[in-house]
Design a protein around this motif. Structure first.
Motif, mmCIF file in Angstrom:
data_model
loop_
_atom_site.group_PDB
_atom_site.id
_atom_site.type_symbol
_atom_site.label_atom_id
_atom_site.label_comp_id
_atom_site.label_asym_id
_atom_site.label_seq_id
_atom_site.Cartn_x
_atom_site.Cartn_y
_atom_site.Cartn_z
ATOM 1 N N ASP A 37 0.805 -1.224 0.000
ATOM 2 C CA ASP A 37 0.000 0.000 0.000
ATOM 3 C C ASP A 37 0.839 1.276 0.000
ATOM 4 N N ARG A 38 2.148 1.176 -0.240
ATOM 5 C CA ARG A 38 2.993 2.369 -0.228
ATOM 6 C C ARG A 38 4.292 2.081 -0.979
ATOM 7 N N ALA A 39 5.007 3.156 -1.282
ATOM 8 C CA ALA A 39 6.316 3.019 -1.912
ATOM 9 C C ALA A 39 7.303 2.431 -0.922
ATOM 10 N N ILE A 40 8.221 1.625 -1.447
ATOM 11 C CA ILE A 40 9.226 0.989 -0.596
ATOM 12 C C ILE A 40 10.600 1.316 -1.158
ATOM 13 N N HIS A 41 11.416 1.931 -0.366
ATOM 14 C CA HIS A 41 12.781 2.247 -0.788
ATOM 15 C C HIS A 41 13.655 1.057 -0.401
ATOM 16 N N VAL A 42 14.009 0.241 -1.385
ATOM 17 C CA VAL A 42 14.713 -1.000 -1.067
ATOM 18 C C VAL A 42 16.169 -1.010 -1.500
ATOM 19 N N LYS A 43 16.602 -0.019 -2.281
ATOM 20 C CA LYS A 43 17.989 -0.020 -2.733
ATOM 21 C C LYS A 43 18.434 1.395 -3.071
ATOM 22 N N ASP A 44 19.599 1.774 -2.597
ATOM 23 C CA ASP A 44 20.198 3.054 -2.944
ATOM 24 C C ASP A 44 21.024 2.904 -4.217
ATOM 25 N N GLY A 45 21.461 4.025 -4.745
ATOM 26 C CA GLY A 45 22.325 4.022 -5.924
ATOM 27 C C GLY A 45 21.645 4.658 -7.116
ATOM 28 N N TRP A 46 22.379 5.531 -7.837
ATOM 29 C CA TRP A 46 21.797 6.247 -8.974
ATOM 30 C C TRP A 46 21.498 5.283 -10.118
ATOM 31 N N ILE A 47 20.295 5.389 -10.643
ATOM 32 C CA ILE A 47 19.904 4.566 -11.781
ATOM 33 C C ILE A 47 18.731 5.239 -12.476
ATOM 34 N N ARG A 48 18.670 5.119 -13.788
ATOM 35 C CA ARG A 48 17.502 5.532 -14.553
ATOM 36 C C ARG A 48 16.928 4.302 -15.257
ATOM 37 N N ASP A 49 15.673 4.383 -15.633
ATOM 38 C CA ASP A 49 15.017 3.320 -16.392
ATOM 39 C C ASP A 49 15.183 1.951 -15.721
ATOM 40 N N PRO A 50 14.942 1.858 -14.414
ATOM 41 C CA PRO A 50 15.198 0.582 -13.721
ATOM 42 C C PRO A 50 14.295 -0.530 -14.231
ATOM 43 N N TYR A 51 14.918 -1.602 -14.704
ATOM 44 C CA TYR A 51 14.184 -2.737 -15.263
ATOM 45 C C TYR A 51 14.346 -3.940 -14.341
ATOM 46 N N LEU A 52 13.231 -4.523 -13.939
ATOM 47 C CA LEU A 52 13.232 -5.637 -12.998
ATOM 48 C C LEU A 52 12.428 -6.791 -13.576
ATOM 49 N N VAL A 53 12.998 -7.992 -13.552
ATOM 50 C CA VAL A 53 12.326 -9.159 -14.111
ATOM 51 C C VAL A 53 12.690 -10.392 -13.286
ATOM 52 N N LYS A 54 11.730 -11.291 -13.141
ATOM 53 C CA LYS A 54 11.988 -12.530 -12.413
ATOM 54 C C LYS A 54 12.523 -13.573 -13.377
ATOM 55 N N GLY A 55 13.653 -14.175 -13.022
ATOM 56 C CA GLY A 55 14.268 -15.175 -13.867
ATOM 57 C C GLY A 55 13.788 -16.579 -13.548
ATOM 58 N N PRO A 56 14.119 -17.554 -14.385
ATOM 59 C CA PRO A 56 13.717 -18.940 -14.145
ATOM 60 C C PRO A 56 14.354 -19.555 -12.908
ATOM 61 N N ASP A 57 15.381 -18.898 -12.356
ATOM 62 C CA ASP A 57 16.019 -19.365 -11.121
ATOM 63 C C ASP A 57 15.405 -18.729 -9.888
ATOM 64 N N ASN A 58 14.273 -18.009 -10.080
ATOM 65 C CA ASN A 58 13.524 -17.355 -8.993
ATOM 66 C C ASN A 58 14.235 -16.142 -8.393
ATOM 67 N N PHE A 59 15.292 -15.683 -9.015
ATOM 68 C CA PHE A 59 15.882 -14.400 -8.648
ATOM 69 C C PHE A 59 15.178 -13.295 -9.426
ATOM 70 N N PHE A 60 15.061 -12.117 -8.814
ATOM 71 C CA PHE A 60 14.634 -10.917 -9.507
ATOM 72 C C PHE A 60 15.901 -10.184 -9.964
ATOM 73 N N TYR A 61 16.016 -9.986 -11.277
ATOM 74 C CA TYR A 61 17.197 -9.348 -11.850
ATOM 75 C C TYR A 61 16.897 -7.877 -12.119
ATOM 76 N N LEU A 62 17.838 -7.030 -11.735
ATOM 77 C CA LEU A 62 17.700 -5.586 -11.895
ATOM 78 C C LEU A 62 18.828 -5.040 -12.750
#
Length: 329
Positions: A37-62
């Motif tokens: 129900d709210r934004a979650i700040h989970v990682k610091d570090g400058w980035i634009r166009d952050p792309y996140l996808v779940k892989g077949p190994d059950n890791f989320f890749y960023l």
């Protein structure tokens, strides 16, 4: 169809209204993920166009548009609001992965412009352009036949795109470029796998075309798609497709004013029963969510990444809903 998306990743470390919570304790992140129900700040570090996808190994890749891995963060580089020649965007693809959005494993720099097709075919362009002016924009990961695929766009040294394939689900060298130079110049390329197994490429705002199974080229002509009604453009970049509740959902990014770098950087969507359309009128997903990634967590809840993209440092939250932001980014 109504679509509800919440922020997950907010990479600004300032007190902007994107970041509603800067969490460091694992129990707080777990509680926020559960509450949804709210934004979650989970990682610091400058980035634009952050792309996140779940892989077949059950890791989320960023991954995403980043500065050089050797760039030391300072007060001047924290927001990297420079554009053009003053931009600190590098030519490397940096990547991370996580299973819980608490512990992040760095995968280093598994890919750079030197792994793409243009470095081999246009060496004179690279040799005549200083490395600090090489740019790798908006990389995305996909998993095709148990191999990770990278797509991205680049304005320099060669104005073109790349689609590179690794030998496994791990984003690591060596990379091959099955389409070669035929990929040409396609702004913000993205991929989508339809229910029949066909992979499509999406680029610009917006063209789509089906790909051959070996990704060597397109298997059909490009088709222009977009919203119906008064606003017939999704925006100008960051377009992608998801299949949600049986509908094709086209997402696109644009400035709230319709003028480059004026106003807020927003995410919009339109829906269709067929991938080639017709699509509905353009609808609003969220303010400041431009070029974010809609994705599902491991229990199926929808989220969206978000990042800092402005000409000025983050603004105070007070009266942000009614404030006129149209004069600047």
């Amino acid at each position: 169809m109504q679509l509800f998306l919440f922020l997950l990743l907010a990479f600004s470390s300032g007190d902007g209204d994107i970041v509603t919570s800067s969490l460091s304790k694992p129990r707080e992140i777990k509680a926020a993920l559960l509450a949804h129900d709210r934004a979650i700040h989970v990682k610091d570090g400058w980035i634009r166009d952050p792309y996140l996808v779940k892989g077949p190994d059950n890791f989320f890749y960023l991954t995403g548009t980043t500065q050089s891995s050797q760039q030391e963060e300072t007060e001047q580089t924290k927001y990297n609001i420079g554009l053009g020649d003053s931009s600190l965007v590098g030519y490397e693809l940096q990547a991370w992965r996580t299973k819980d959005f608490i512990t992040w494993e760095s995968l280093g720099v598994p890919y750079t412009l030197e792994d793409g097709v243009w470095f081999r075919t246009k060496p004179e362009k690279f040799n005549s352009t200083p490395k600090e002016s090489w740019r790798l924009w908006a990389p995305e990961f996909y998993f095709v036949d148990n191999k990770v695929v990278v797509v991205h766009t680049s304005p320099s040294p060669v104005g073109g795109a790349n689609m590179s394939v690794a030998s496994s689900i791990e984003p690591q060298r060596p990379w091959v470029n099955p389409m070669g130079t035929k990929i040409g110049r396609r702004h913000d390329p993205s991929l989508f796998r339809d229910d029949d197994g066909t992979w499509w490429m999406i680029w610009g705002a917006t063209l789509i075309a089906p790909l051959k199974p070996d990704l060597s080229y397109f298997s059909g002509e490009a088709v222009e798609i977009g919203p119906s009604g008064e606003n017939r453009k999704m925006g100008h970049e960051g377009c992608l497709i998801r299949k949600i509740h049986g509908k094709y959902v086209l997402f696109g990014t644009g400035w709230s004013t319709g003028i480059m770098r004026k106003g807020s950087y927003n995410l919009y969507y339109a829906t269709a029963d067929n991938i080639e359309g017709p699509y509905s009128e353009r609808k609003f997903v969220g303010r400041f969510l431009g070029h974010g990634t809609p994705f599902q967590d491991e229990v199926g809840k929808w989220w969206c990444t978000a990042f800092f993209n402005a000409n000025v440092p983050p603004l105070a939250k007070k009266d942000i809903q009614s404030r006129d932001l149209s004069q600047n980014a």
